[in-house]
Design a protein around this motif. Structure first.
Motif, PDB file in Angstrom:
ATOM      1  N   TYR A   7       0.935   4.385  -2.636  1.00  0.00           N
ATOM      2  CA  TYR A   7       0.774   5.775  -2.206  1.00  0.00           C
ATOM      3  C   TYR A   7       1.909   6.633  -2.772  1.00  0.00           C
ATOM      4  O   TYR A   7       1.683   7.708  -3.327  1.00  0.00           O
ATOM      5  CB  TYR A   7       0.761   5.842  -0.670  1.00  0.00           C
ATOM      6  N   TYR A  58      -4.586  -2.840 -16.188  1.00  0.00           N
ATOM      7  CA  TYR A  58      -5.045  -2.952 -14.796  1.00  0.00           C
ATOM      8  C   TYR A  58      -6.503  -3.408 -14.770  1.00  0.00           C
ATOM      9  O   TYR A  58      -6.873  -4.352 -14.071  1.00  0.00           O
ATOM     10  CB  TYR A  58      -4.904  -1.615 -14.063  1.00  0.00           C
ATOM     11  N   HIS A 114      -0.884   5.456 -13.051  1.00  0.00           N
ATOM     12  CA  HIS A 114       0.426   6.111 -13.143  1.00  0.00           C
ATOM     13  C   HIS A 114       1.434   5.305 -13.977  1.00  0.00           C
ATOM     14  O   HIS A 114       2.606   5.653 -14.037  1.00  0.00           O
ATOM     15  CB  HIS A 114       0.976   6.404 -11.747  1.00  0.00           C
ATOM     16  N   ASN A 160       0.830  -1.212   0.000  1.00  0.00           N
ATOM     17  CA  ASN A 160       0.000   0.000   0.000  1.00  0.00           C
ATOM     18  C   ASN A 160       0.864   1.262   0.000  1.00  0.00           C
ATOM     19  O   ASN A 160       0.541   2.252  -0.657  1.00  0.00           O
ATOM     20  CB  ASN A 160      -0.927   0.001   1.221  1.00  0.00           C
ATOM     21  N   VAL A 198      -5.002   0.760  -7.677  1.00  0.00           N
ATOM     22  CA  VAL A 198      -5.339   1.241  -9.029  1.00  0.00           C
ATOM     23  C   VAL A 198      -4.333   2.288  -9.524  1.00  0.00           C
ATOM     24  O   VAL A 198      -4.156   2.491 -10.721  1.00  0.00           O
ATOM     25  CB  VAL A 198      -6.792   1.789  -9.050  1.00  0.00           C
ATOM     26  N   ARG A 199      -3.629   2.912  -8.583  1.00  0.00           N
ATOM     27  CA  ARG A 199      -2.660   3.954  -8.970  1.00  0.00           C
ATOM     28  C   ARG A 199      -1.469   3.365  -9.738  1.00  0.00           C
ATOM     29  O   ARG A 199      -0.811   4.084 -10.486  1.00  0.00           O
ATOM     30  CB  ARG A 199      -2.175   4.706  -7.726  1.00  0.00           C
ATOM     31  N   PRO A 213      -3.678   1.750 -17.538  1.00  0.00           N
ATOM     32  CA  PRO A 213      -5.047   1.702 -16.998  1.00  0.00           C
ATOM     33  C   PRO A 213      -5.832   0.531 -17.600  1.00  0.00           C
ATOM     34  O   PRO A 213      -6.569  -0.163 -16.882  1.00  0.00           O
ATOM     35  CB  PRO A 213      -5.645   3.042 -17.421  1.00  0.00           C
ATOM     36  N   PRO A 251      -7.870  -1.421  -2.963  1.00  0.00           N
ATOM     37  CA  PRO A 251      -8.099  -1.149  -4.389  1.00  0.00           C
ATOM     38  C   PRO A 251      -7.914   0.317  -4.775  1.00  0.00           C
ATOM     39  O   PRO A 251      -7.436   0.613  -5.878  1.00  0.00           O
ATOM     40  CB  PRO A 251      -9.544  -1.606  -4.619  1.00  0.00           C
ATOM     41  N   VAL A 252      -8.268   1.229  -3.864  1.00  0.00           N
ATOM     42  CA  VAL A 252      -8.138   2.671  -4.165  1.00  0.00           C
ATOM     43  C   VAL A 252      -6.655   3.065  -4.286  1.00  0.00           C
ATOM     44  O   VAL A 252      -6.307   3.999  -5.013  1.00  0.00           O
ATOM     45  CB  VAL A 252      -8.876   3.494  -3.082  1.00  0.00           C
ATOM     46  N   LEU A 253      -5.790   2.334  -3.575  1.00  0.00           N
ATOM     47  CA  LEU A 253      -4.347   2.562  -3.712  1.00  0.00           C
ATOM     48  C   LEU A 253      -3.786   1.785  -4.892  1.00  0.00           C
ATOM     49  O   LEU A 253      -3.017   2.305  -5.708  1.00  0.00           O
ATOM     50  CB  LEU A 253      -3.627   2.152  -2.424  1.00  0.00           C
TER      51      LEU A 253
END
Lengths: 272, 93
Positions: B11, B78, B68, B7, B63-64, B75, B59-61
């Motif tokens: 970030y 992923y 990116h 994670n 997906v970056r 994207p 998942p919110v982390l």
């Protein structure tokens, strides 16, 4: 004694600002839906805006993750993440109001993190882009709808009630409360639509939430917004929790706008 | 289990431009700086986001890594790979 003069809730989808600016039917539609809410807020002539939302693990990280947090700073910088068409900028914040809010919450058995310096992500920047053209000072308030275990819906209602009491205790001023987020939304997980980076796993739930909000049925909404239901509705559907806090804080205000369409995971709403 | 480290990498990818650049140029060396298990390290290097999700990455982390464009991901890639994971397996949700 301050007065809570208006409340609102909107989605904070990062592509909406660029879409609304563009010359397309979809763009004009999105712009009009935000404008309906913005008009109610403008009419209420607030002095300060409390924004209740969920940080998407940008303002805070998992080294110290708050269940509730209040920002008491004179400015915040955002968006700290990607919002096409919205430049990172300094937003005016109402530090003294944030400090008062934090202190009054402590007196009511809530112990939010107090942040005196932070950046904010699209959860704050997108609603303000549409709803705060005058640049009124804001107080960001974060509710954890993102990293389990989440606070219960009942606890978030109580948090909203405590905010309501804290507002009543402020020196004379006009206060608006805005919530941002979705009721059913999958970001980053397996329930995203094919070829897309989002999905709406439970549109029926989003419709039901919208009906409860429109009818002021907060008891039922809180009863039904269980951890299991929020989990079914998608990876960021805990964004309902700041909406529940907002609705409780604004429970005396009559509904002005409730705009939800079948199949959508969110709604546009205003009370004044 | 070093889900926290996975994670943290996600970030940093979004918030530290220099880190993101180093991860693109020399991913193996960059990942050596984190306390990862061998399977976690292998999953990161392979862009195996399903395995990372199943290990509990948020998942919110996560997906970056796709948005990116690091660790060989886009994207689109992923979105395709994460669909095979089982909903709710993530520990952090």
């Amino acid at each position: 004694m301050a007065e809570l003069v208006a409340a609102a809730g909107v989605p904070h989808t990062p592509v909406f600002p660029a879409l609304a600016r563009g010359d397309s039917e979809q763009g004009r539609d999105i712009a009009a839906r935000y404008a309906a809410v913005s008009g109610v807020l403008a009419e209420a002539d607030a002095d300060v805006v409390l924004v209740l939302t969920c940080d998407h693990i940008n303002t805070f990280f998992l080294d110290a993750w708050p269940t509730f947090a209040v920002v008491a700073a004179d400015s915040v910088t955002g968006p700290s993440d990607e919002v096409p068409g919205v430049e990172r900028t300094e937003l005016a914040a109402a530090g003294a109001v944030g400090k008062h809010l934090h202190e009054r919450l402590l007196r009511q058995q809530f112990d939010p993190v107090l942040s005196q310096h932070c950046t904010v992500d699209h959860s704050i920047s997108v609603p303000l882009h549409f709803l705060n053209p005058a640049g009124l000072p804001v107080v960001p308030v974060f509710v954890n709808g993102m990293v389990g275990p989440l606070p219960s819906a009942a606890r978030c209602r109580a948090f909203g009630d405590a905010i309501r009491n804290a507002v009543a205790d402020l020196p004379p001023m006009r206060v608006a409360v805005v919530a941002s987020g979705s009721f059913s939304l999958e970001v980053g997980g397996p329930r995203m639509d094919r070829g897309k980076l989002y999905g709406i796993p439970d549109p029926g739930w989003a419709a039901r939430v919208s009906e409860h909000l429109a009818a002021g049925r907060l008891d039922q909404l809180a009863d039904e917004a269980t951890t299991a239901q929020i989990e079914r509705a998608g990876s960021v559907s805990g964004e309902l929790l700041p909406w529940i806090a907002m609705a409780e804080a604004a429970r005396d205000l009559p509904l002005s706008v409730l705009d939800h369409r079948p199949g959508e995971g969110h709604a546009f709403a205003a009370w004044s | 289990m070093s889900v926290y480290e996975i994670n943290r990498i996600c970030y940093l990818v979004a918030h530290d431009d220099e880190f993101r650049g180093r991860l693109r140029t020399d991913p193996r060396r960059q990942l050596d700086e984190f306390a990862l298990t061998e399977p976690e390290r292998a999953a990161l290097l392979a862009g195996d986001v399903r395995a990372l999700y199943d290990r509990g990455a948020h998942p919110v982390l996560l997906v970056r890594l796709g948005t990116h464009r690091v660790l060989g991901l886009t994207p689109e890639l992923y979105a395709e790979r994460i669909r095979t994971a089982r909903p709710g397996n993530g520990e952090q949700k």
